[in-house]
Design a protein around this motif. Structure first.
Motif, PDB file in Angstrom:
ATOM      1  N   LEU A  61       3.186  -8.237  -3.893  1.00 55.18           N
ATOM      2  CA  LEU A  61       3.684  -8.654  -2.589  1.00 55.18           C
ATOM      3  C   LEU A  61       4.953  -9.481  -2.750  1.00 55.18           C
ATOM      4  N   GLY A  62       5.770  -9.474  -1.730  1.00 55.25           N
ATOM      5  CA  GLY A  62       6.964 -10.296  -1.730  1.00 55.25           C
ATOM      6  C   GLY A  62       6.621 -11.740  -1.416  1.00 55.25           C
ATOM      7  N   PRO A  63       7.634 -12.604  -1.301  1.00 55.84           N
ATOM      8  CA  PRO A  63       7.381 -14.012  -0.978  1.00 55.84           C
ATOM      9  C   PRO A  63       6.841 -14.155   0.432  1.00 55.84           C
ATOM     10  N   PRO A  64       6.167 -15.266   0.722  1.00 55.85           N
ATOM     11  CA  PRO A  64       5.645 -15.482   2.069  1.00 55.85           C
ATOM     12  C   PRO A  64       6.749 -15.526   3.115  1.00 55.85           C
ATOM     13  N   PHE A  69       0.835  -1.203   0.000  1.00 52.19           N
ATOM     14  CA  PHE A  69       0.000   0.000   0.000  1.00 52.19           C
ATOM     15  C   PHE A  69       0.868   1.250   0.000  1.00 52.19           C
ATOM     16  N   ASP A  70       1.885   1.272   0.840  1.00 51.55           N
ATOM     17  CA  ASP A  70       2.758   2.444   0.919  1.00 51.55           C
ATOM     18  C   ASP A  70       3.466   2.692  -0.404  1.00 51.55           C
ATOM     19  N   LEU A  71       3.973   1.625  -1.032  1.00 55.57           N
ATOM     20  CA  LEU A  71       4.685   1.783  -2.305  1.00 55.57           C
ATOM     21  C   LEU A  71       3.752   2.250  -3.424  1.00 55.57           C
ATOM     22  N   ALA A  72       2.477   1.842  -3.334  1.00 60.68           N
ATOM     23  CA  ALA A  72       1.502   2.244  -4.353  1.00 60.68           C
ATOM     24  C   ALA A  72       0.916   3.625  -4.075  1.00 60.68           C
ATOM     25  N   ARG A  91      -8.156 -10.256  -7.629  1.00 62.24           N
ATOM     26  CA  ARG A  91      -6.709 -10.086  -7.503  1.00 62.24           C
ATOM     27  C   ARG A  91      -6.352  -8.620  -7.720  1.00 62.24           C
ATOM     28  N   SER A  92      -5.405  -8.146  -6.951  1.00 64.10           N
ATOM     29  CA  SER A  92      -4.963  -6.764  -7.110  1.00 64.10           C
ATOM     30  C   SER A  92      -3.527  -6.756  -7.613  1.00 64.10           C
ATOM     31  N   LEU A  93      -3.371  -6.619  -8.921  1.00 59.48           N
ATOM     32  CA  LEU A  93      -2.037  -6.575  -9.513  1.00 59.48           C
ATOM     33  C   LEU A  93      -1.315  -5.284  -9.146  1.00 59.48           C
ATOM     34  N   ALA A  94      -2.080  -4.277  -8.693  1.00 61.69           N
ATOM     35  CA  ALA A  94      -1.475  -3.004  -8.299  1.00 61.69           C
ATOM     36  C   ALA A  94      -0.806  -3.080  -6.931  1.00 61.69           C
TER      37      ALA A  94
END
Length: 216
Positions: free
Chosen positions: A189-192, A103-106, A183-186
Motif C-alpha cells: 500500500l502507499g502512504p496514508p 488488489f488490482d495491481l496484484a 500481514r499481506s506483503l503481496a
C-alpha cells in the motif's frame, strides 16, 4: 445509615460504568450517521499512530464510499444518544482507495473481498471487548451477504524512534493476530492519506487479511 453506605462511588457516572448499546446500520442508512462518525474520527485519529489533523470534512470525504454502497455497514457504540465508537465496512469493489488499487495491481478479484474501513472508540470506553464486537459484526455482515472470501483492512505504522510516539504507545498487532489476521506483503500500500510533516519519518500503510470462512 453509616457514612460508608451513604457515600457514592467516585466512579459513578464514569463512561466505564455506563450501559452501552451496540447498533448496526446498513446500506442507505449509513449516510445518516456519517457526519457524526466523521466528527468522532477527527477527534480519535489525532492520536498515535494516525496523527490526523482533526479535519472532520476530510474524514467525511474518506468515508463517502460507505454512504454510496448499498452493502455497507456501520457498527455504532451508543452512550445514550451519543456515538462514542464506530466501525465501518463495505465490499472492496465499492471502494477505490489504496486497498482496491493493491488488489488490482496484484491481479486479485476485488469482488471477493470485504473491507473493514477503520474503527474508532473514545479512550474512556475502551477495555470492554468492543474491539472484538467491531470485527465480529462486520465479518458476520460480510458472511450474510455471501460471495466474500477475504476480509481486509489497512493499518498505519510509524517508526518506534519517531519522537511523537507516546511513552506507552503500543500496536494492536497482537489483537489482530488473535482475530486471525496476518500481514499481506503481496498487497503493498502507499502512504496514508493526509498531510505528513517532512520533519519526521513518514508513515506507512500495511494490509492485513484473513479468510472469511473462519468464524469467531
Amino acid at each position: 445509615m453509616t457514612p460508608l453506605t451513604e457515600s457514592r462511588s467516585r466512579h459513578d457516572g464514569h463512561p466505564s460504568q455506563r450501559a452501552l448499546e451496540v447498533r448496526c446500520v446498513t446500506g442507505s442508512a449509513v449516510a445518516a450517521v456519517l457526519h457524526d462518525i466523521a466528527r468522532l474520527r477527527a477527534v480519535v485519529l489525532q492520536a498515535w499512530p494516525d496523527l490526523h489533523d482533526g479535519d472532520a470534512s476530510a474524514e467525511r470525504a474518506r468515508l463517502e464510499p460507505c454512504a454510496r454502497a448499498w452493502r455497507s455497514i456501520a457498527v455504532l457504540v451508543m452512550d445514550g444518544d451519543q456515538i462514542v465508537g464506530a466501525a465501518l465496512g463495505l465490499p472492496l469493489e465499492d471502494d477505490h482507495g489504496a486497498i482496491r488499487q493493491a488488489f488490482d495491481l496484484a491481479g486479485r478479484d476485488a469482488a471477493t473481498a470485504f473491507v473493514l474501513a477503520g474503527s474508532v472508540l473514545l479512550p474512556a470506553y475502551r477495555g470492554r471487548q468492543l474491539g472484538h464486537r467491531f470485527f465480529s459484526e462486520r465479518e458476520n455482515h460480510a458472511r450474510s451477504l455471501g460471495g466474500f472470501e477475504t476480509t481486509v483492512f489497512a493499518s498505519t505504522e510509524r517508526d518506534d524512534i519517531d519522537p511523537r510516539r507516546p511513552p506507552f504507545g503500543r500496536s494492536n498487532e497482537a489483537f489482530w493476530r488473535r482475530r486471525g489476521y496476518t500481514r499481506s506483503l503481496a498487497l503493498p500500500l502507499g502512504p496514508p492519506a493526509g498531510p505528513e510533516s517532512g520533519e519526521f519519518p513518514p508513515a506507512r500503510q500495511v494490509a492485513w487479511t484473513r479468510p472469511l470462512e473462519r468464524g469467531y
